[in-house]
Scaffold this motif. Structure first.
Motif, short mmCIF file in Angstrom:
data_model
loop_
_atom_site.label_atom_id
_atom_site.label_comp_id
_atom_site.label_asym_id
_atom_site.label_seq_id
_atom_site.Cartn_x
_atom_site.Cartn_y
_atom_site.Cartn_z
N UNK A 65 2.10 -4.78 -0.59
CA UNK A 65 2.44 -5.45 0.67
C UNK A 65 3.02 -4.47 1.70
N UNK A 66 3.29 -3.24 1.27
CA UNK A 66 3.83 -2.22 2.17
C UNK A 66 2.74 -1.30 2.71
N UNK A 67 1.49 -1.67 2.52
CA UNK A 67 0.37 -0.85 3.01
C UNK A 67 0.52 -0.61 4.51
N UNK A 68 0.25 0.64 4.93
CA UNK A 68 0.36 0.96 6.34
C UNK A 68 -0.22 2.33 6.65
N UNK A 69 -0.32 2.63 7.92
CA UNK A 69 -0.99 3.85 8.37
C UNK A 69 -0.23 5.12 7.99
N UNK A 70 1.05 5.02 7.70
CA UNK A 70 1.82 6.23 7.41
C UNK A 70 1.72 6.68 5.95
N UNK A 71 1.01 5.94 5.13
CA UNK A 71 0.92 6.29 3.71
C UNK A 71 -0.06 7.45 3.53
N UNK A 72 0.44 8.53 2.95
CA UNK A 72 -0.38 9.69 2.66
C UNK A 72 0.18 10.39 1.43
N UNK A 73 -0.38 11.54 1.10
CA UNK A 73 0.09 12.28 -0.08
C UNK A 73 1.56 12.64 0.04
N UNK A 74 1.98 13.09 1.20
CA UNK A 74 3.38 13.47 1.39
C UNK A 74 4.33 12.31 1.10
N UNK B 47 -6.42 -0.70 10.84
CA UNK B 47 -6.41 0.70 11.21
C UNK B 47 -6.28 1.67 10.06
N UNK B 48 -6.24 1.18 8.81
CA UNK B 48 -6.09 2.02 7.62
C UNK B 48 -7.40 2.04 6.86
N UNK B 49 -7.96 3.23 6.63
CA UNK B 49 -9.17 3.33 5.83
C UNK B 49 -8.79 3.23 4.36
N UNK C 189 -6.70 1.82 -2.06
CA UNK C 189 -5.90 3.04 -1.87
C UNK C 189 -6.25 3.67 -0.52
N UNK C 190 -5.23 4.13 0.23
CA UNK C 190 -5.52 4.77 1.52
C UNK C 190 -6.29 6.09 1.36
N UNK C 191 -7.38 6.22 2.08
CA UNK C 191 -8.19 7.43 2.03
C UNK C 191 -7.39 8.66 2.44
N UNK C 192 -6.44 8.49 3.33
CA UNK C 192 -5.66 9.62 3.83
C UNK C 192 -5.00 10.40 2.70
#
Length: 239
Positions: A44-53, A131-133, A164-167
């Motif tokens: 439920x916390x999915x968002x554009x800022x999710x990345x490896x870092x 907006x999240x791939x 899972x976010x592609x980023x």
């Protein structure tokens, strides 16, 4: 008593280690199996800022706030990217680094660099949401993609796998403390079928040092062979 931190791979969550964690705890060890942001019970916390870092920060925060030291840090699949980043940033807290059929990155590499054909094959089946791939979209029977054949386990996974976010897969890993990172003893628990796809030098060194286990099973070996995985982790703690 050893302290394990078990880090899951793409589309999974801490839930995938349930059986392995139960065995390790029964042997008297402390076990943490956190779920990274945007996945599993944190989907439920999915968002554009999710990345490896961000995922590296997630696991690093567990080590910090639980005040964990001499950790046996285990990463499965994409989790190999994450645990390498955590060990680079918090080497003083990591006693052993375990790659569980995982990516073994070097500075500047992304998961896309390491496992390009597999990762790229999943991308066309993804979608963009808010907006999240997203890739690895859950679907009935998706457990088969991870090498799981038991229909009961596949059905159980169907209720838990998340996109899972592609980023996360295309962001390069940046290392800044490599001397300390590579001084940490490294162990490899891999699927027999993936041995030929791995760095021959890395595998040869691990085998010569007695730090290689290969298990003849599917990629989600913590689900298909939890006892064998737990036994390997117990041996690593005793080494």
């Amino acid at each position: 008593m050893a302290t394990y931190v078990l880090v899951h791979g793409g589309g999974h969550g801490g839930w995938c280690y349930r059986q392995v964690a139960r065995i390790l705890r029964a042997a008297g060890h402390e076990v943490h199996a956190p779920t990274m942001t945007g996945l599993g019970e944190r989907s439920h916390l999915m968002g554009a800022r999710i990345d490896l870092d961000l995922h590296i920060q997630d696991i690093g925060a567990v080590l910090h706030y639980e005040d964990l030291r001499e950790v046996i840090l285990v990463g499965h699949s994409y989790g190999g990217m994450v645990v390498t980043g955590v060990a680079d940033r918090m080497a003083e807290r990591v006693g052993r680094l375990v790659y569980l059929d995982a990516a073994t990155p070097r500075d500047g590499q992304s998961l896309r660099d390491i496992a390009g054909p597999i990762i790229e094959s999943a991308r066309p089946f993804g979608e963009v949401v808010d907006g999240v791939e997203l890739v690895l979209l859950p679907a009935p029977g998706a457990g088969a993609f991870y090498g799981v054949t038991d229909p009961d386990v596949v059905a159980w996974m169907d209720e838990r796998l998340t996109a899972h976010p592609w980023k996360c897969f295309e962001q390069p890993l940046k290392l800044g403390n490599e001397d300390a990172l590579w001084a940490i003893p490294q162990y490899h628990v891999v699927c027999t079928s993936t041995l030929t796809t791995r760095d021959p030098r890395l595998i040869a060194e691990a085998r010569a040092a007695g730090r290689l286990w290969d298990i003849d099973t599917g990629h989600d070996l913590m689900l298909t062979e939890p006892r064998a995985v737990a036994d390997a982790l117990l041996e690593i703690a005793a080494s």
